[in-house]
Design an enzyme around this catalytic site. Structure first.
Site, short mmCIF file in Angstrom:
data_model
loop_
_atom_site.label_atom_id
_atom_site.label_comp_id
_atom_site.label_asym_id
_atom_site.label_seq_id
_atom_site.Cartn_x
_atom_site.Cartn_y
_atom_site.Cartn_z
N HIS A 108 0.81 -1.22 0.00
CA HIS A 108 0.00 0.00 0.00
C HIS A 108 0.83 1.26 0.00
O HIS A 108 0.40 2.29 -0.52
CB HIS A 108 -1.02 -0.04 1.13
CG HIS A 108 -2.18 -0.92 0.78
ND1 HIS A 108 -2.34 -2.17 1.30
CD2 HIS A 108 -3.18 -0.75 -0.12
CE1 HIS A 108 -3.41 -2.73 0.76
NE2 HIS A 108 -3.93 -1.89 -0.11
N CYS A 114 -9.46 -3.33 -11.22
CA CYS A 114 -8.88 -2.11 -10.66
C CYS A 114 -7.59 -2.34 -9.89
O CYS A 114 -7.16 -1.49 -9.13
CB CYS A 114 -9.90 -1.39 -9.78
SG CYS A 114 -10.43 -2.39 -8.38
C1 PEP Z 1 -6.80 -4.97 -5.11
O1 PEP Z 1 -6.70 -5.74 -4.15
O2 PEP Z 1 -6.42 -5.25 -6.27
C2 PEP Z 1 -7.38 -3.62 -4.94
C3 PEP Z 1 -7.69 -2.87 -5.97
O3 PEP Z 1 -7.55 -3.17 -3.68
P1 PEP Z 1 -6.38 -2.74 -2.71
O4 PEP Z 1 -5.13 -2.65 -3.51
O5 PEP Z 1 -6.77 -1.43 -2.12
O6 PEP Z 1 -6.35 -3.85 -1.72
#
Ligand code: PEP
Ligand code: MG
Length: 754
Positions: free
Chosen positions: A367, A680
């Protein structure tokens, strides 16, 4: 001075006086060697300094011939002095000439001397010079004398590192500490950043080496140790780990060292020789480092990082420095350097001055990387050893395309990068020119290119990038940068601004996805062995419906009279979606009852990011208005590779047929059910991977803002029907990675993926 603990103290005091005198660097060095020789009752004392070409040069001597100064040199590994530098440990000989490494340098006249004691001048455990004393008689130097010489060598280390000897270096050569270096890691976020290093955890520059009262120093040390230990204990029992990027095993290692009696005893002994508490920590750390660097066991080398971090923390406690640079003064063009950090920590910095981010660890879907991308900060991760090489304030270039980091770059490298930055700006201008062109393949198929966002700073990107809307709005980022729960009004205001900025284009909000490495410091949370698979996202939201309902209400208010698209993260069972939908319907009913305006239309979706849902697609598709694939988590769970762990995160290629087959299954089922599906995860941000996604049937993908231009260029140069025909059979036949095949297809068919 032999055997007496006050000996080094007297010498250190004299050295302090010499350091304070207003004299030239050469005069100062000359006085220092004289002083050491006198105190050690030695006929010779010499200082050698390591140059950028890995050669040790004699910088000052008392007792050898003066003409040899700045003339005599030896390579690292050559002669006694070179051996000390290579091995970073002392050499104590009563008969120097009979040592196999002895190399005779006629200009020095040193054959007269029998006994020899040399210690490395250490910086971060690496030798940056050598300090030698010699005697004519056969003499064995005592342990105390070796200790004393090592302690004194710290003064020289500070002089070298502080740039004090820079003026003595001949034109055209430089000191080892100032030499340019290039390291290669993995590109995590695009872009090129030129600026000056800021260590996220600043390294203390020791100003006072010499103590006036050891008792005071020992108290300072004890207090700092106490507060360090309670910090570790608190961290281990709270659950703030993800916020700081620190992992449990690292903290366990910290705890082991912080309570290690041997370590503390050595520091106390160093204080008793006359050093300040901070100099004593540094002195012991230097020795431990030098010893550990000689180990080949990777486990021990790994622990060295932990001990370094801990010693630095202790130093900051002692001198009362801030623990993180975000709390202090920063240059206007900061390149942030850290071992690792959590997303919330990155958000503590002022975005406007961050030019780049370099991590020793980090991975593409962690993240902190996602936040760095959202902020448009060039980022390179997995750069081993960067913290050993870089000093606060060094010039640094981060190449987020090639994954290179240049430390103290030469003029040529800087010029080349200035060109590269201009070239990029031209390319960006070209992308900008295409901004209003349709995102349509060569064979006329429209592709929706959406943005991933989560912060107010993202909003102008919607228009700038020419995206079709926001495909993923990560609502948790607002919660992560706040110090307490954002109130309903604050949530509503942010969501309203997002919808306003989108100016009628669709926006898909995702409900709070906290847990894993996305931790809210103010939310009490029990310890978890495996937080990525623990109490997170929709699981937490359903257990704490108050939180989710407040957020839903804020969203409903913000979208009054407009469309609201909302999706739920980490759905692993259809019943979770149903429970969330029920809560949502209750909120709408509540608003209606109280006469509030509600959205004109509502679309509810689920994220596909837990493998179990791949086998419940039919049931899920009957209930949702849309699906969105979170490929970051889906990949992590499909392959059982922790997305935040740089050791394993790159073990498998994301273009593995297993991933593409799973994704194709999602698109195929969604098409049959006539339900829109998008993706996404970070996968969509790479033009090559995005091409593969179109090849397996996606018509909508959502990505980081900087990716929209390059991905649109790919779309506009692609013949999709050809790709589908080519990819179909390969997906069935290919056992391994498809990346090379896809690259070849792109090259042969003129698809722009670079
Ligand atoms: C994912 O897991 O691909 C996603 C888009 O959510 P995050 O990266 O916020 O976990
Ligand atoms: Mg996810």
């Amino acid at each position: 001075m032999r055997g007496s603990a006050s000996g080094p103290r007297v010498m250190l005091r004299r050295l302090r006086e010499v350091m304070a005198e207003p004299i030239s660097a050469q005069d100062r060095l000359d006085r220092i060697v004289m002083l050491i020789a006198a105190n050690m009752v030695a006929e010779v004392c010499s200082v050698y300094v390591l140059r950028g070409d890995n050669t040790l040069e004699l910088f000052a001597t008392e007792g050898l011939k003066r003409e040899a100064v700045h003339v005599t040199t030896m390579a690292v590994g050559e002669g006694l002095v070179g051996t000390i530098a290579a091995e970073a440990r002392p050499l104590n000989l009563s008969e120097a000439q009979s040592h196999p490494a002895f190399a005779y340098k006629p200009e020095t006249g040193e054959e007269l001397f029998q006994s020899f004691l040399g210690v490395p001048i250490l910086r971060g455990g690496q030798a940056i010079g050598v300090l030698v004393v010699q005697n004519q008689t056969h003499r064995v130097y005592t342990e105390e004398e070796i200790e004393a010489l090592q302690t004194t060598s710290m003064v020289l280390a500070e002089m070298i590192a502080g740039g004090g000897l820079q003026s003595l270096v001949r034109q055209g050569s430089n000191l080892a500490l100032q030499r340019p270096a290039q390291l290669t890691g993995r590109s995590l976020a695009e872009g090129i950043g030129l600026g000056h290093a800021v260590l996220h955890e600043p390294r203390v520059v020791i100003q006072d080496l010499i103590a006036s009262d050891p008792a005071v120093e020992l108290t300072k040390l004890d207090e700092a140790l106490e507060s360090l230990r309670s910090w570790i204990d608190n961290m281990l029992s709270s659950r703030e780990l993800g916020v700081t990027g620190e992992h449990r095993d690292i903290l366990e290692a910290y705890r082991m060292f912080a309570y290690d009696r041997g370590w503390v005893k050595r520091i106390r002994e160093a204080v008793n020789t006359g050093l300040t508490a901070e100099a004593a920590v540094e002195r012991v750390q230097n020795d431990t480092r030098a010893r550990m660097l000689r180990q080949t066991d990777p486990y021990i080398r790994e622990r060295l990082h932990d001990l370094d971090d801990l010693a630095n923390r202790l130093l900051r406690e002692i001198v009362g420095w801030k623990q993180h640079s975000a709390d202090g003064e920063m240059p206007k063009d900061a390149i942030l350097i850290a071992r690792n950090m959590g997303p919330a920590e990155l958000l503590d910095y002022d975005r406007n001055i961050l030019r780049g981010l370099v991590l020793e660890e980090g991975s593409a879907t962690s993240h902190v990387t996602i936040v760095a991308k959202a902020l448009g900060i060039a980022t390179v991760g997995m750069v081993e050893g960067v913290l050993d090489l870089v000093n606060d304030g060094d010039a640094v270039i981060v190449d987020g395309e090639a994954g290179d980091v240049h430390i103290r770059p030469t003029n040529e490298v800087e010029t080349a990068y200035a060109d590269k930055v201009r070239f990029r700006a031209r390319r960006q201008a070209e992308f900008a020119k295409d901004r209003d062109l349709p995102s349509r393949t060569r064979d006329g198929i429209d592709i929706a290119l959406m943005l991933n966002a989560g912060l107010l700073v993202d909003l102008p990107h919607v228009a700038e990038a020419g995206a079709g809307g926001i495909g993923l709005f990560r609502t948790e980022l607002q919660f992560m940068i706040a110090s307490t729960f954002p109130r309903i009004g604050e949530q509503r205001d942010l969501y309203k601004s997002v919808l306003d900025a989108a100016n009628g284009l669709p926006v898909t909000f995702r409900t709070l996805d906290v847990g894993g490495d996305k931790i809210l410091p103010y939310l009490r949370h029990a310890k978890e062995e495996n937080p990525a698979m623990g109490w997170r996202a929709i699981r937490m939201a359903l257990d704490r419906p108050g939180l989710l309902r407040t957020q839903m209400r804020a969203l409903l208010h913000a979208a009054a009279g407009r469309e609201l698209r909302l999706m739920f993260p980490m759905i692993s069972d259809v019943s979770e979606f149903e429970a969330a939908r029920e809560l949502f319907e209750r909120e709408i009913a509540h608003l209606n009852r109280h006469g509030h305006q509600t959205p004109d239309s509502v679309k509810l979706g689920a994220m596909v990011e837990v493998p179990s849902i791949l086998w419940q697609l039919e049931e899920l598709l009957e209930r949702v208005d849309f699906l969105s694939v979170g490929s970051n988590d889906l990949f992590q769970f499909l392959f059982a590779v922790d997305r935040g762990n740089s050791r394993v995160a790159t073990r498998f290629d994301t273009l593995h047929p297993a991933v593409l087959r799973a994704l194709r299954r999602v698109v195929a089922r969604a098409d049959v059910a006539d339900i829109p599906v998008t993706l996404c995860g970070e996968l969509a941000s790479s033009p090559l991977a995005a091409m593969a996604l179109l090849g397996i049937g996606f018509r909508s993908i959502s990505m980081s803002p900087a990716a929209v231009g390059p991905v649109k260029a790919m779309v506009r140069s692609l013949d999709l029907v050809k790709l589908r025909k080519w990819l179909g059979p390969r997906l069935i036949e290919t056992g391994g990675n498809l990346r090379l095949d896809l690259e070849r297809f792109a090259a042969e068919h003129g698809v722009i993926t670079g």
